[in-house]
Design a protein around this motif. Structure first.
Motif, PDB file in Angstrom:
ATOM      1  N   LYS A 146       0.860  -1.183   0.000  1.00  0.00           N
ATOM      2  CA  LYS A 146       0.000   0.000   0.000  1.00  0.00           C
ATOM      3  C   LYS A 146       0.894   1.230   0.000  1.00  0.00           C
ATOM      4  O   LYS A 146       1.821   1.315   0.809  1.00  0.00           O
ATOM      5  N   LYS A 147       0.635   2.157  -0.912  1.00  0.00           N
ATOM      6  CA  LYS A 147       1.414   3.387  -0.991  1.00  0.00           C
ATOM      7  C   LYS A 147       0.483   4.587  -0.950  1.00  0.00           C
ATOM      8  O   LYS A 147      -0.586   4.575  -1.562  1.00  0.00           O
ATOM      9  N   HIS A 148       0.927   5.628  -0.228  1.00  0.00           N
ATOM     10  CA  HIS A 148       0.195   6.886  -0.116  1.00  0.00           C
ATOM     11  C   HIS A 148       0.971   7.954  -0.888  1.00  0.00           C
ATOM     12  O   HIS A 148       2.193   8.043  -0.738  1.00  0.00           O
ATOM     13  N   PHE A 149       0.261   8.749  -1.674  1.00  0.00           N
ATOM     14  CA  PHE A 149       0.906   9.785  -2.482  1.00  0.00           C
ATOM     15  C   PHE A 149       0.350  11.158  -2.154  1.00  0.00           C
ATOM     16  O   PHE A 149      -0.859  11.338  -2.039  1.00  0.00           O
ATOM     17  N   ASN A 150       1.238  12.137  -2.023  1.00  0.00           N
ATOM     18  CA  ASN A 150       0.885  13.543  -1.909  1.00  0.00           C
ATOM     19  C   ASN A 150       1.691  14.295  -2.957  1.00  0.00           C
ATOM     20  O   ASN A 150       2.914  14.252  -2.944  1.00  0.00           O
ATOM     21  N   TYR A 151       0.989  14.967  -3.842  1.00  0.00           N
ATOM     22  CA  TYR A 151       1.646  15.701  -4.924  1.00  0.00           C
ATOM     23  C   TYR A 151       1.738  17.191  -4.612  1.00  0.00           C
ATOM     24  O   TYR A 151       2.654  17.866  -5.039  1.00  0.00           O
ATOM     25  N   GLY A 152       0.802  17.706  -3.852  1.00  0.00           N
ATOM     26  CA  GLY A 152       0.820  19.115  -3.464  1.00  0.00           C
ATOM     27  C   GLY A 152       1.233  19.255  -2.020  1.00  0.00           C
ATOM     28  O   GLY A 152       0.820  18.470  -1.167  1.00  0.00           O
ATOM     29  N   ARG A 153       2.050  20.242  -1.718  1.00  0.00           N
ATOM     30  CA  ARG A 153       2.519  20.435  -0.342  1.00  0.00           C
ATOM     31  C   ARG A 153       1.366  20.668   0.625  1.00  0.00           C
ATOM     32  O   ARG A 153       1.401  20.239   1.764  1.00  0.00           O
ATOM     33  N   THR A 207      -1.464  19.372   0.857  1.00  0.00           N
ATOM     34  CA  THR A 207      -2.233  18.189   1.243  1.00  0.00           C
ATOM     35  C   THR A 207      -1.563  17.359   2.333  1.00  0.00           C
ATOM     36  O   THR A 207      -2.228  16.582   3.011  1.00  0.00           O
ATOM     37  N   LYS A 208      -0.266  17.515   2.510  1.00  0.00           N
ATOM     38  CA  LYS A 208       0.460  16.718   3.507  1.00  0.00           C
ATOM     39  C   LYS A 208      -0.085  17.005   4.902  1.00  0.00           C
ATOM     40  O   LYS A 208      -0.259  18.136   5.290  1.00  0.00           O
ATOM     41  N   GLY A 209      -0.356  15.948   5.641  1.00  0.00           N
ATOM     42  CA  GLY A 209      -0.917  16.085   6.975  1.00  0.00           C
ATOM     43  C   GLY A 209      -2.419  16.264   6.988  1.00  0.00           C
ATOM     44  O   GLY A 209      -3.036  16.279   8.042  1.00  0.00           O
ATOM     45  N   ARG A 210      -3.022  16.432   5.794  1.00  0.00           N
ATOM     46  CA  ARG A 210      -4.479  16.568   5.697  1.00  0.00           C
ATOM     47  C   ARG A 210      -5.119  15.315   5.123  1.00  0.00           C
ATOM     48  O   ARG A 210      -6.131  14.855   5.592  1.00  0.00           O
ATOM     49  N   PHE A 211      -4.550  14.784   4.057  1.00  0.00           N
ATOM     50  CA  PHE A 211      -5.045  13.567   3.420  1.00  0.00           C
ATOM     51  C   PHE A 211      -4.049  13.135   2.366  1.00  0.00           C
ATOM     52  O   PHE A 211      -3.198  13.915   1.965  1.00  0.00           O
ATOM     53  N   SER A 212      -4.141  11.883   1.942  1.00  0.00           N
ATOM     54  CA  SER A 212      -3.348  11.408   0.809  1.00  0.00           C
ATOM     55  C   SER A 212      -4.156  11.693  -0.443  1.00  0.00           C
ATOM     56  O   SER A 212      -5.364  11.463  -0.471  1.00  0.00           O
ATOM     57  N   GLU A 213      -3.496  12.189  -1.467  1.00  0.00           N
ATOM     58  CA  GLU A 213      -4.221  12.462  -2.712  1.00  0.00           C
ATOM     59  C   GLU A 213      -4.541  11.179  -3.459  1.00  0.00           C
ATOM     60  O   GLU A 213      -5.524  11.106  -4.191  1.00  0.00           O
ATOM     61  N   LYS A 222     -12.626  22.571   9.967  1.00  0.00           N
ATOM     62  CA  LYS A 222     -11.430  22.571  10.813  1.00  0.00           C
ATOM     63  C   LYS A 222     -11.579  21.552  11.947  1.00  0.00           C
ATOM     64  O   LYS A 222     -10.662  20.769  12.208  1.00  0.00           O
ATOM     65  N   GLN A 223     -12.724  21.534  12.612  1.00  0.00           N
ATOM     66  CA  GLN A 223     -12.958  20.575  13.692  1.00  0.00           C
ATOM     67  C   GLN A 223     -12.903  19.143  13.158  1.00  0.00           C
ATOM     68  O   GLN A 223     -12.340  18.263  13.807  1.00  0.00           O
ATOM     69  N   ALA A 224     -13.470  18.932  11.986  1.00  0.00           N
ATOM     70  CA  ALA A 224     -13.462  17.592  11.386  1.00  0.00           C
ATOM     71  C   ALA A 224     -12.031  17.151  11.098  1.00  0.00           C
ATOM     72  O   ALA A 224     -11.662  15.999  11.339  1.00  0.00           O
ATOM     73  N   GLY A 225     -11.211  18.063  10.597  1.00  0.00           N
ATOM     74  CA  GLY A 225      -9.818  17.748  10.306  1.00  0.00           C
ATOM     75  C   GLY A 225      -9.035  17.394  11.561  1.00  0.00           C
ATOM     76  O   GLY A 225      -8.248  16.442  11.578  1.00  0.00           O
ATOM     77  N   GLU A 226      -9.246  18.143  12.643  1.00  0.00           N
ATOM     78  CA  GLU A 226      -8.564  17.859  13.903  1.00  0.00           C
ATOM     79  C   GLU A 226      -9.000  16.503  14.460  1.00  0.00           C
ATOM     80  O   GLU A 226      -8.169  15.706  14.916  1.00  0.00           O
ATOM     81  N   CYS A 227     -10.295  16.240  14.418  1.00  0.00           N
ATOM     82  CA  CYS A 227     -10.838  14.969  14.905  1.00  0.00           C
ATOM     83  C   CYS A 227     -10.255  13.812  14.095  1.00  0.00           C
ATOM     84  O   CYS A 227      -9.847  12.786  14.656  1.00  0.00           O
ATOM     85  N   ARG A 228     -10.185  13.990  12.801  1.00  0.00           N
ATOM     86  CA  ARG A 228      -9.668  12.965  11.891  1.00  0.00           C
ATOM     87  C   ARG A 228      -8.195  12.668  12.170  1.00  0.00           C
ATOM     88  O   ARG A 228      -7.778  11.525  12.261  1.00  0.00           O
ATOM     89  N   ARG A 229      -7.390  13.730  12.294  1.00  0.00           N
ATOM     90  CA  ARG A 229      -5.961  13.538  12.554  1.00  0.00           C
ATOM     91  C   ARG A 229      -5.734  12.795  13.875  1.00  0.00           C
ATOM     92  O   ARG A 229      -4.882  11.921  13.961  1.00  0.00           O
ATOM     93  N   LYS A 261      -0.543   8.429  14.122  1.00  0.00           N
ATOM     94  CA  LYS A 261       0.682   8.609  13.333  1.00  0.00           C
ATOM     95  C   LYS A 261       0.665   7.869  11.999  1.00  0.00           C
ATOM     96  O   LYS A 261       1.626   7.955  11.252  1.00  0.00           O
ATOM     97  N   VAL A 262      -0.412   7.132  11.707  1.00  0.00           N
ATOM     98  CA  VAL A 262      -0.438   6.397  10.436  1.00  0.00           C
ATOM     99  C   VAL A 262      -0.728   7.364   9.291  1.00  0.00           C
ATOM    100  O   VAL A 262      -1.357   8.402   9.492  1.00  0.00           O
ATOM    101  N   PRO A 263      -0.266   7.053   8.077  1.00  0.00           N
ATOM    102  CA  PRO A 263      -0.549   7.934   6.939  1.00  0.00           C
ATOM    103  C   PRO A 263      -2.058   8.064   6.725  1.00  0.00           C
ATOM    104  O   PRO A 263      -2.811   7.098   6.858  1.00  0.00           O
ATOM    105  N   LEU A 264      -2.478   9.278   6.430  1.00  0.00           N
ATOM    106  CA  LEU A 264      -3.902   9.530   6.210  1.00  0.00           C
ATOM    107  C   LEU A 264      -4.342   8.969   4.863  1.00  0.00           C
ATOM    108  O   LEU A 264      -3.594   9.017   3.894  1.00  0.00           O
ATOM    109  N   PRO A 265      -5.570   8.456   4.790  1.00  0.00           N
ATOM    110  CA  PRO A 265      -6.068   7.895   3.532  1.00  0.00           C
ATOM    111  C   PRO A 265      -6.485   8.995   2.563  1.00  0.00           C
ATOM    112  O   PRO A 265      -6.546  10.173   2.928  1.00  0.00           O
TER     113      PRO A 265
END
Length: 151
Positions: free
Chosen positions: A21-28, A30-36, A107-114, A119-123
């Motif tokens: 399984k590989k996670h990709f982020n192409y835009g800076r 998106t990192k820490g928010r979700f994998s593209e 913003k609240q949803a993002g904090e809850c999600r993180r 520490k696992v990569p975000l989907p």
């Protein structure tokens, strides 16, 4: 050369599994928010979870009416339980969709999600604002797809 760049940006999970399984982020941004993008190669079981919200697991009563953060945390607790019952965990999630009735909760949803993923990569993730969820007091609903190795 472009293919090489993509591989360097990938976060790889599952080297001890019978799939990769590989996670990709192409835009800076998106990192820490979700994998593209998330790719899975090899033999695996797919687990599709229906939308999970703040409905009490036994009664269906909406828990924490009016409290978005509490509903979100409750939904993730339930989601983790259902994943575990199917041999999966948060690190196995490859796609998530979050539905809210008020985009101001992003913003609240993002904090809850993180916090839920730790520490696992975000989907890969899609965030949608909808006019209504299944029950009038629901503020958030989450569905996921997970991939686990075949046993």
């Amino acid at each position: 050369m472009a293919n090489r760049k993509r591989k360097r940006k990938a976060t790889q999970i599952g080297s001890k599994r019978n799939f990769e399984k590989k996670h990709f982020n192409y835009g800076r941004w998106t990192k820490g928010r979700f994998s593209e993008a998330v790719t899975v190669t090899g033999a695996a079981k797919m687990v599709f979870l229906a939308g999970i919200g703040s409905e009490h697991e036994q009664t269906g009563k909406i828990m924490y009416p009016g409290d978005f953060s509490a509903q979100c945390r409750y939904a993730f607790r339930k989601l983790k339980k259902v994943l575990a019952r199917n041999g999966a965990g948060m690190s196995d999630v490859v796609k998530q969709v979050t539905y809210v009735i008020d985009a101001r909760h992003q913003k609240q949803a993002g904090e809850c999600r993180r916090k839920a993923y730790g520490k696992v990569p975000l989907p890969a993730h899609t965030f949608l604002n909808v006019s209504q969820l299944a029950w009038p007091e629901m503020l958030v609903e989450i569905d996921v797809i997970a991939m686990v190795p075949l046993r």
